[in-house]
Design a protein around this motif. Structure first.
Motif, PDB file in Angstrom:
ATOM      1  N   ASP A   6       0.818  -1.222   0.000  1.00  0.00           N
ATOM      2  CA  ASP A   6       0.000   0.000   0.000  1.00  0.00           C
ATOM      3  C   ASP A   6       0.841   1.257   0.000  1.00  0.00           C
ATOM      4  OD1 ASP A   6      -2.321  -1.504   0.045  1.00  0.00           O
ATOM      5  OD2 ASP A   6      -2.426  -1.539   2.232  1.00  0.00           O
ATOM      6  N   SER A   7       2.149   1.120  -0.240  1.00  0.00           N
ATOM      7  CA  SER A   7       3.057   2.263  -0.119  1.00  0.00           C
ATOM      8  C   SER A   7       2.869   3.262  -1.255  1.00  0.00           C
ATOM      9  CB  SER A   7       4.505   1.777  -0.105  1.00  0.00           C
ATOM     10  OG  SER A   7       4.829   1.197  -1.359  1.00  0.00           O
ATOM     11  N   ALA A   8       3.378   4.503  -1.012  1.00  0.00           N
ATOM     12  CA  ALA A   8       3.310   5.561  -2.022  1.00  0.00           C
ATOM     13  C   ALA A   8       4.113   5.184  -3.258  1.00  0.00           C
ATOM     14  CB  ALA A   8       3.833   6.880  -1.418  1.00  0.00           C
ATOM     15  N   TYR A   9       5.179   4.399  -3.046  1.00  0.00           N
ATOM     16  CA  TYR A   9       6.013   4.018  -4.187  1.00  0.00           C
ATOM     17  C   TYR A   9       5.191   3.277  -5.238  1.00  0.00           C
ATOM     18  CZ  TYR A   9       9.264   1.377  -7.069  1.00  0.00           C
ATOM     19  OH  TYR A   9       9.910   0.829  -8.151  1.00  0.00           O
ATOM     20  N   TRP A  10       4.450   2.256  -4.805  1.00  0.00           N
ATOM     21  CA  TRP A  10       3.702   1.457  -5.772  1.00  0.00           C
ATOM     22  C   TRP A  10       2.546   2.244  -6.384  1.00  0.00           C
ATOM     23  CZ3 TRP A  10       6.232  -2.233  -7.672  1.00  0.00           C
ATOM     24  CH2 TRP A  10       7.112  -2.997  -6.897  1.00  0.00           C
ATOM     25  N   LYS A  11       2.000   3.194  -5.602  1.00  0.00           N
ATOM     26  CA  LYS A  11       0.920   4.021  -6.151  1.00  0.00           C
ATOM     27  C   LYS A  11       1.442   4.962  -7.229  1.00  0.00           C
ATOM     28  CE  LYS A  11      -1.859   3.803  -1.943  1.00  0.00           C
ATOM     29  NZ  LYS A  11      -2.370   4.533  -0.770  1.00  0.00           N
ATOM     30  N   SER A  12       2.746   5.295  -7.139  1.00  0.00           N
ATOM     31  CA  SER A  12       3.330   6.213  -8.126  1.00  0.00           C
ATOM     32  C   SER A  12       3.744   5.494  -9.406  1.00  0.00           C
ATOM     33  CB  SER A  12       4.559   6.903  -7.522  1.00  0.00           C
ATOM     34  OG  SER A  12       5.638   5.976  -7.357  1.00  0.00           O
ATOM     35  N   GLN A  13       3.805   4.173  -9.376  1.00  0.00           N
ATOM     36  CA  GLN A  13       4.234   3.407 -10.550  1.00  0.00           C
ATOM     37  C   GLN A  13       3.080   3.237 -11.529  1.00  0.00           C
ATOM     38  OE1 GLN A  13       7.575   1.959 -11.022  1.00  0.00           O
ATOM     39  NE2 GLN A  13       7.818   3.570  -9.492  1.00  0.00           N
ATOM     40  N   SER A  14       3.275   3.706 -12.734  1.00  0.00           N
ATOM     41  CA  SER A  14       2.222   3.588 -13.745  1.00  0.00           C
ATOM     42  C   SER A  14       2.848   3.282 -15.101  1.00  0.00           C
ATOM     43  CB  SER A  14       1.420   4.875 -13.810  1.00  0.00           C
ATOM     44  OG  SER A  14       0.361   4.762 -14.748  1.00  0.00           O
ATOM     45  N   PRO A  15       2.747   2.076 -15.618  1.00  0.00           N
ATOM     46  CA  PRO A  15       2.111   0.953 -14.921  1.00  0.00           C
ATOM     47  C   PRO A  15       3.094   0.272 -13.978  1.00  0.00           C
ATOM     48  CG  PRO A  15       2.819   0.278 -17.093  1.00  0.00           C
ATOM     49  CD  PRO A  15       3.174   1.741 -16.989  1.00  0.00           C
ATOM     50  N   ILE A  16       2.558  -0.556 -13.106  1.00  0.00           N
ATOM     51  CA  ILE A  16       3.417  -1.321 -12.194  1.00  0.00           C
ATOM     52  C   ILE A  16       4.068  -2.468 -12.964  1.00  0.00           C
ATOM     53  CG2 ILE A  16       3.390  -2.903 -10.228  1.00  0.00           C
ATOM     54  CD1 ILE A  16       1.248  -1.169  -8.976  1.00  0.00           C
ATOM     55  N   ASN A  17       5.366  -2.622 -12.758  1.00  0.00           N
ATOM     56  CA  ASN A  17       6.057  -3.776 -13.332  1.00  0.00           C
ATOM     57  C   ASN A  17       5.634  -5.011 -12.521  1.00  0.00           C
ATOM     58  OD1 ASN A  17       8.203  -5.865 -13.582  1.00  0.00           O
ATOM     59  ND2 ASN A  17       9.086  -4.358 -14.975  1.00  0.00           N
ATOM     60  N   LYS A  18       4.793  -5.828 -13.140  1.00  0.00           N
ATOM     61  CA  LYS A  18       4.183  -6.949 -12.423  1.00  0.00           C
ATOM     62  C   LYS A  18       5.221  -7.923 -11.859  1.00  0.00           C
ATOM     63  CE  LYS A  18       0.677 -10.548 -12.962  1.00  0.00           C
ATOM     64  NZ  LYS A  18      -0.251 -11.212 -13.905  1.00  0.00           N
ATOM     65  N   LYS A  19       6.241  -8.197 -12.646  1.00  0.00           N
ATOM     66  CA  LYS A  19       7.245  -9.174 -12.218  1.00  0.00           C
ATOM     67  C   LYS A  19       8.018  -8.668 -11.006  1.00  0.00           C
ATOM     68  CE  LYS A  19      10.629 -12.310 -14.191  1.00  0.00           C
ATOM     69  NZ  LYS A  19      11.287 -12.755 -15.424  1.00  0.00           N
ATOM     70  N   ILE A  20       8.434  -7.398 -11.062  1.00  0.00           N
ATOM     71  CA  ILE A  20       9.179  -6.824  -9.935  1.00  0.00           C
ATOM     72  C   ILE A  20       8.276  -6.694  -8.719  1.00  0.00           C
ATOM     73  CG2 ILE A  20      10.368  -4.750  -9.127  1.00  0.00           C
ATOM     74  CD1 ILE A  20      11.527  -4.425 -11.900  1.00  0.00           C
ATOM     75  N   TYR A  21       7.012  -6.344  -8.956  1.00  0.00           N
ATOM     76  CA  TYR A  21       6.067  -6.235  -7.835  1.00  0.00           C
ATOM     77  C   TYR A  21       5.911  -7.587  -7.129  1.00  0.00           C
ATOM     78  CZ  TYR A  21       1.708  -5.612  -5.266  1.00  0.00           C
ATOM     79  OH  TYR A  21       0.764  -5.574  -4.270  1.00  0.00           O
ATOM     80  N   GLU A  22       5.742  -8.640  -7.916  1.00  0.00           N
ATOM     81  CA  GLU A  22       5.602  -9.975  -7.317  1.00  0.00           C
ATOM     82  C   GLU A  22       6.873 -10.391  -6.599  1.00  0.00           C
ATOM     83  OE1 GLU A  22       4.528 -12.485 -10.539  1.00  0.00           O
ATOM     84  OE2 GLU A  22       2.421 -11.816 -10.581  1.00  0.00           O
TER      85      GLU A  22
END
Length: 939
Positions: A359-375
Motif C-alpha cells: 500500500d506504499s506511495a512508491y507502488w501508487k506512483s508506478q504507472s504501470p506497475i512492473n508486475k514481475k518486480i512487484y511480485e
C-alpha cells in the motif's frame, strides 16, 4: 585428441579461405589452366606432356606435384599451384584425422602433412615475394604455425600480413590477433593501439565489439579507469540488453562480463560517488541499476560490505522511482544478512517495509506497475516478515519481555495484513496462536489455533487442532457465565469430534475421547457423549477404553436408548480387565436397560416383547435386583393376557431360582390357572420346540421337536415347520424311516414356500440317505419317497436340458446339453429302479422323449455360417448320422414302456409312448411291437 580436432577445424577453415581468395574474373582468366586443374584436358598443355588424371583428390594432388616439379620458378602460375597444393595437403591431413582408426598414426601423418603445407607456403612466399595473393599465403601460414603451437612464428606471419597488406580482407583479423598477442604479453599500450586501429577501421563489424571491449581492459590494466569505463559503456550500449531475466544463458554470461568490467573500473575510481558523477554526463543509455548492482557485487566479493550496501543505497537515492529500486533495497538486506550484520539487516528491512509495502506511495506512483518486480518484491517482503516474526518470537520465548512480544505481534499482524492468503501455508496462525498461548492469552490463542487447524470441517493442522481442544477445555472450566460455559462446551465437543474422526488411531485420540465424552456426560450432553465415544476404533481393551464405554453406556441409558445401552453394558460386563465393583455396576446397568425396554414395550402395548424383556433379565444378569422383579412381572403380564404356555415356563423358572421368595405362593396359584387354560397348538408347538433344546433326554428332544414340527405344519406355520424339521434332520438321522419322512415333508414345505431350489436340495438329501442305507431298513414308504425325489431331480435336469439350444459355438453348447441329458436320464433311471407304478412309466417315457428331443435338436442345430452349399449338405448328412442312434434309443424306450401294459398298467405315460411310436413309425401305425425282441433294461 582435442588438439587433433582443432587442427581439423583450422585446416577446413584455411581451405575455405583459400578458395574464397582465388580472385576476381580477371585473375581467373589469367590462370585458366590452374582453375581448371581438375579437368585433365586443360591440365595437359600446362605440364607440357600428356597425363591422364582422374577426378580423385589424390590424382589432382599428383598432378599439381608433377606440375610444380616440371615448371620453372619464372612461371608465375607456379605460385598459385603451390598454394593450391598446400590446400590439398590441408584437406588430406584433415581426412587422415577423421577417418583413420589409429589415432596416433593419424596424428603423425597429419603432422607430416602440416609440415608439408608450411614448406609449400614458405616456398611460394620466398620464390614469389610479390605475388598478388601472398596475404592469403601468409594468413594460411599463420594458421599452420598456430596449429603446430609455434606462436612466435604465427605472430611474425601475421605481422608481415598486417604491415604489407593493409587492404587485405585478413588485415583486421591479423590486427586483432596481434593485439591479443600483445595483451597476453602485458604490452597493454601496444595492445590498446592495435585495438584502436581496428575500432577506427572501416568494415570492422566482426571485430569491433571485441576490440572495443579488449581495449577497455588494456586501458584498465594501464589504470586509465575512466577511459576503460567509456569503452565498457559503449560495448554495453552496442548490445541493447533486455531485462536480465529475459536473456538466454549466453547473453546473461556476456551481460555479467561487461557489467562486471564496468563495475571494477568504478571500484578503483572510488565507488558509488564517482559512479554518480560519471553517469550524469555518460552516454550510457539504459537503467543504471545493473551498474550499481554489479559495483555492489564487486565490493561484496572484496568483503567491503559497507561499500557494497552504499552502492545500492546511492542508486535508490538518485533513482527513487526506478522500477528497480525495490530490488536494490532487497539486495541491501541480503548483503547485511550474508555478512552477518543482524541489526543492519533489520534496519534495512524496516526501511524496505516502510517504503515498498503493497500500500506504499512508491507502488501508487508506478504507472504501470512492473508486475514481475512487484511480485518479486512482495514475495521477498513476505519472506523477510517471516524472518522478523521468527526472530522476535524466539527472543520473546527466551526473554519473556513485553517489548519482544509486541514486536513479534506487530510483524505477525503485518503479515496477516498483506499476506493472509498464505497464512496457513507459512504456519502463521499456528505461530501467532503459540505466541498468545505463551503469554497466557487463551482466548486469542484458541482463535488462531482454530484458524490454523480447520478448513470448515476438515483438520489441516493436527497439532493446532489438539491445542484447540486443550484450550477450549480450560476456557470451559474457567468460565463463570453460563452461556459462555455452554458455548465453550459446544466448541470443545466439536473440536474433539473432528479430531477423533480424522485421526482415529492417533496416540492422543483415546485420551481426547475419554476426557471430552466424560465432560459432555457430566453436563448432560448425552447425545454428544455417545457420538464421541462411538468414534473409538481400537479393538484393544484398556482402562481408558473401559471408561469410555462406561460413559457411553450411561449416556445411552440416560438418553433412554435402552437397547444400545444394554449392548454396551453387556460388552463392558464381559471385559476381563474390570474389577468386581466395575463389573457389578455394569451388570446393574445391563439389567435396568432390559427392564426399561420391557416398560417401554408394555406402555406401547407390545405385550409379547415386554414379557420377553422382563423374562430375559434373569439370563443376562441373574444376580441383580431387577432379575427377580422382571421375571415376576413377566409371569403377571403373561397371565393377564392369557399367555398360558409362557406363563407356565416363567413360573417354573421362578420356582426353581427363587424357592424362598416372598411371591412363591402367589406364583404357584398362577401356575394352576395357566395349565387349565393352555389349549393352543401353536403355543404348544413353541414350547415343545423349546423343550427340545432344554431337556436332557434325547428321546424327549426328538419327540418334542418332531411333534412341534407336525403341529406347526397342521396349523400352516410353514416357516416354523421348516425350521423344526430342519433342526430335526440336522441332529437326528435315525431311525431311517422317520428321517426320510422329515426330509420328504421339507421338500413339500419348501415347495409350498415356492423355494424350488431348497426343495431340490432336500430331494438330493433323500437320495443320499437312501444310497447309504441297507435295503433291510427300507420300507415301501421310503422307496416311494426316494423314487419321487429322483423324479423331481430328473424333471429339473430335463428342464435345463430342454432350454439349451444347439447354436454356435456348437461344441460348447453340445457338451452342456449332453451333460444335462445324462444327468436327467440317470435320475429317471434311478426313479424307475424302485419299480413303483407311480414313477416307472413316467421315467421310461421321459427317457425316450429325452433321446428323441436330443436327436431333433441335433438336426435343428445352427449350421456354421462359413460353410458353402456343398459343405452345408455334407454337414447335414453328418448330423443325421449323429442323430439317428438317439432316435433309435427313443424308440427302444417307448417300446419298453409298452411292455408294462402286459403287467396290467395302462396309464397316460404308456399311452403317450404309443402315440410317440406312431409318429416315429408311421408304417407300423397299426402293428404291435415284437415284445420278445425288446429287452427291458430297467428290470
Amino acid at each position: 585428441m582435442m588438439h587433433i580436432k582443432m587442427r581439423q577445424l583450422t585446416s577446413s577453415l584455411l581451405f575455405c579461405l583459400l578458395l574464397s581468395a582465388c580472385g576476381d574474373e580477371a585473375d581467373i582468366a589469367e590462370r585458366q589452366t590452374l582453375e581448371s586443374m581438375d579437368d585433365t584436358s586443360l591440365l595437359q598443355p600446362l605440364v607440357k606432356k600428356k597425363v591422364d588424371l582422374s577426378k580423385s583428390e589424390s590424382d589432382i594432388r599428383d598432378a599439381y606435384i608433377n606440375y610444380i616439379e616440371h615448371s620453372s620458378t619464372e612461371d608465375l602460375s607456379r605460385s598459385e599451384a603451390l598454394n593450391r597444393l598446400a590446400n590439398i595437403e590441408f584437406k588430406l591431413s584433415e581426412k587422415l584425422l577423421t577417418e583413420s582408426e589409429d589415432e596416433k598414426v593419424a596424428s603423425q601423418l597429419a603432422e607430416q602433412k602440416l609440415n608439408r603445407v608450411i614448406e609449400l607456403l614458405e616456398t611460394s612466399l620466398q620464390d614469389y615475394p610479390d605475388a598478388r595473393h601472398n596475404d592469403v599465403s601468409l594468413y594460411q601460414l599463420a594458421k599452420a604455425y598456430d596449429q603446430k603451437g609455434e606462436y612466435e612464428k604465427t605472430h611474425k606471419a601475421l605481422q608481415q600480413l598486417a604491415n604489407k597488406y593493409p587492404k587485405s580482407k585478413f588485415y583486421l583479423e591479423a590486427q586483432f590477433r596481434l593485439a591479443e598477442y600483445e595483451f597476453t604479453k602485458r604490452n597493454y599500450r601496444l595492445s590498446e593501439d592495435k585495438y584502436t586501429e581496428i575500432i577506427v577501421s572501416k568494415k570492422n563489424n566482426v571485430f569491433y565489439e571485441k576490440a572495443l571491449y579488449k581495449r577497455g581492459w588494456s586501458r584498465f590494466k594501464q589504470q586509465f579507469y575512466l577511459e576503460a569505463a567509456d569503452d565498457f559503456v559503449r560495448v554495453i550500449n552496442l548490445n541493447s540488453f533486455a531485462e536480465y531475466e529475459q536473456l538466454n544463458n549466453g547473453q546473461q554470461n556476456l551481460f555479467n562480463e561487461y557489467f562486471r568490467a564496468l563495475a571494477l573500473s568504478f571500484s578503483y575510481l572510488g565507488g558509488a560517488e564517482q559512479l554518480n558523477i560519471y553517469l550524469e554526463g555518460s552516454e550510457y543509455a539504459d537503467d543504471d541499476y545493473y551498474i550499481y548492482r554489479s559495483l555492489s557485487a564487486v565490493f561484496f566479493k572484496q568483503q567491503q560490505y559497507n561499500d557494497a550496501a552504499a552502492s545500492l543505497s546511492s542508486f535508490i537515492k538518485y533513482n527513487p522511482n526506478s522500477k528497480h529500486a525495490p530490488l536494490a533495497a532487497l539486495k541491501m538486506i541480503e548483503i547485511w544478512k550474508e555478512a552477518g550484520f543482524i541489526d543492519k539487516r533489520s534496519e534495512a528491512f524496516n526501511h524496505f517495509y516502510q517504503t515498498y509495502h503493497p500500500d506504499s506511495a512508491y507502488w501508487k506512483s508506478q504507472s504501470p506497475i512492473n508486475k514481475k518486480i512487484y511480485e518479486q518484491s512482495t514475495l521477498a517482503l513476505k519472506s523477510q516478515i517471516l524472518t522478523e516474526t521468527a526472530t522476535y518470537h524466539k527472543q520473546y520465548q527466551q526473554s519473556k519481555k513485553q517489548e519482544d512480544f509486541l514486536y513479534a505481534q506487530r510483524w505477525y499482524n503485518n503479515y496477516l495484513r498483506y499476506f493472509k492468503s498464505y497464512a496457513r501455508q507459512d504456519n502463521i496462525y499456528f505461530l501467532l496462536a503459540s505466541l498468545y498461548g505463551q503469554q497466557g492469552d487463551d482466548s486469542n490463542a484458541v482463535k488462531y489455533y482454530q484458524l490454523a487447524a480447520y478448513d470448515e470441517q476438515t483438520i489441516i493442522n493436527k497439532e493446532a487442532a489438539y491445542q484447540t481442544i486443550l484450550l477450549a477445555s480450560e476456557l470451559h472450566k474457567s468460565s463463570t457465565n453460563p452461556s459462555d460455559k455452554k458455548a465453550w462446551l459446544s466448541k470443545l465437543i466439536d473440536y474433539a469430534m473432528l479430531y477423533a474422526q480424522q485421526y482415529p488411531t492417533d496416540k492422543n485420540t483415546l485420551t481426547v475421547i475419554a476426557f471430552v465424552s466424560d465432560t459432555a456426560y457430566a453436563n448432560q450432553a448425552y447425545k454428544q457423549a455417545i457420538a464421541l465415544s462411538e468414534l473409538v476404533v481400537s479393538g484393544k481393551k484398556s482402562t481408558l477404553i473401559n471408561g469410555i464405554n462406561s460413559t457411553k453406556a450411561n449416556a445411552y441409558f440416560h438418553d433412554k436408548q435402552f437397547v444400545v445401552a444394554e449392548s454396551t453394558y453387556l460388552d463392558l460386563a464381559n471385559t476381563k480387565s474390570l474389577n468386581s465393583k466395575q463389573r457389578n455396576a455394569a451388570l446393574e446397568g445391563l439389567s435396568l436397560s432390559i427392564f426399561y425396554q420391557a416398560e417401554q414395550a408394555k406402555d406401547a402395548n407390545q405385550i409379547d416383547e415386554a414379557i420377553g424383556h422382563y423374562a430375559r433379565i434373569i439370563d443376562v444378569a441373574p444376580n441383580t435386583e431387577a432379575a427377580s422383579s422382571g421375571l415376576y412381572d413377566a409371569i403377571a403380564l403373561s397371565i393377564e393376557h392369557e399367555k398360558w404356555l409362557p406363563a407356565i415356563d416363567y413360573i417354573k423358572q421362578f420356582r426353581k431360582r427363587y424357592p424362598k421368595h416372598k411371591f412363591t405362593t402367589d406364583v404357584t396359584k398362577k401356575l394352576s390357572v395357566a395349565y387349565l387354560n393352555s389349549k393352543q397348538n401353536v403355543a404348544a408347538a413353541k414350547e415343545l420346540e423349546k423343550l427340545s433344546s432344554n431337556e436332557d433326554s434325547i428321546e424327549y428332544k426328538m419327540a418334542s421337536l418332531l411333534k412341534a414340527a407336525q403341529l406347526y405344519q397342521e396349523n400352516n406355520e410353514t416357516t416354523a415347520a421348516i425350521r423344526s424339521y430342519e433342526k430335526y434332520v440336522k441332529n437326528y438321522s435315525k431311525p431311517f424311516n422317520v428321517y426320510q419322512e422329515s426330509l420328504y415333508q421339507l421338500t413339500l414345505l419348501t415347495l409350498d414356500k415356492k423355494n424350488q431350489k431348497k426343495s431340490l436340495y432336500w430331494q438330493q438329501q433323500i437320495l443320499n440317505a437312501d444310497k447309504k442305507t441297507p435295503s433291510n431298513l427300507k420300507t415301501a414308504r421310503t422307496n416311494y419317497i426316494a423314487s419321487n425325489a429322483a423324479i423331481a431331480l430328473a424333471r429339473q435336469q430335463n428342464q435345463i436340458f430342454s432350454s439349451i439350444r444347439l447354436i454356435q459355438p456348437l461344441r460348447k453348447h453340445l457338451t452342456r446339453k449332453k451333460k444335462t441329458m445324462r444327468a436327467s436320464v440317470n435320475f429317471y433311471a434311478k426313479a424307475s429302479s424302485y419299480g413303483l407304478e407311480e414313477t416307472v412309466t413316467e421315467a421310461t417315457f421321459a427317457i425316450a422323449k429325452i433321446y428323441n428331443d436330443f436327436s431333433q435338436a441335433l438336426l435343428k442345430s445352427e449350421v456354421p455360417k462359413h460353410l458353402d452349399e456343398d459343405e452345408k449338405e455334407e454337414y447335414m448328412f453328418l448330423l443325421e448320422d449323429q442323430a439317428f442312434p438317439f432316435e433309435e434309443k427313443a424308440i427302444e424306450f417307448h417300446e419298453i414302456n409298452l411292455l408294462y401294459s402286459a403287467d396290467g398298467l395302462n396309464d397316460k405315460w404308456i399311452r403317450h409312448s404309443l402315440t410317440a411310436l406312431q409318429k416315429l413309425f408311421p408304417l407300423r401305425y397299426n402293428r404291435q411291437p415284437k415284445v420278445e425282441e425288446v429287452i427291458n433294461v430297467l428290470h
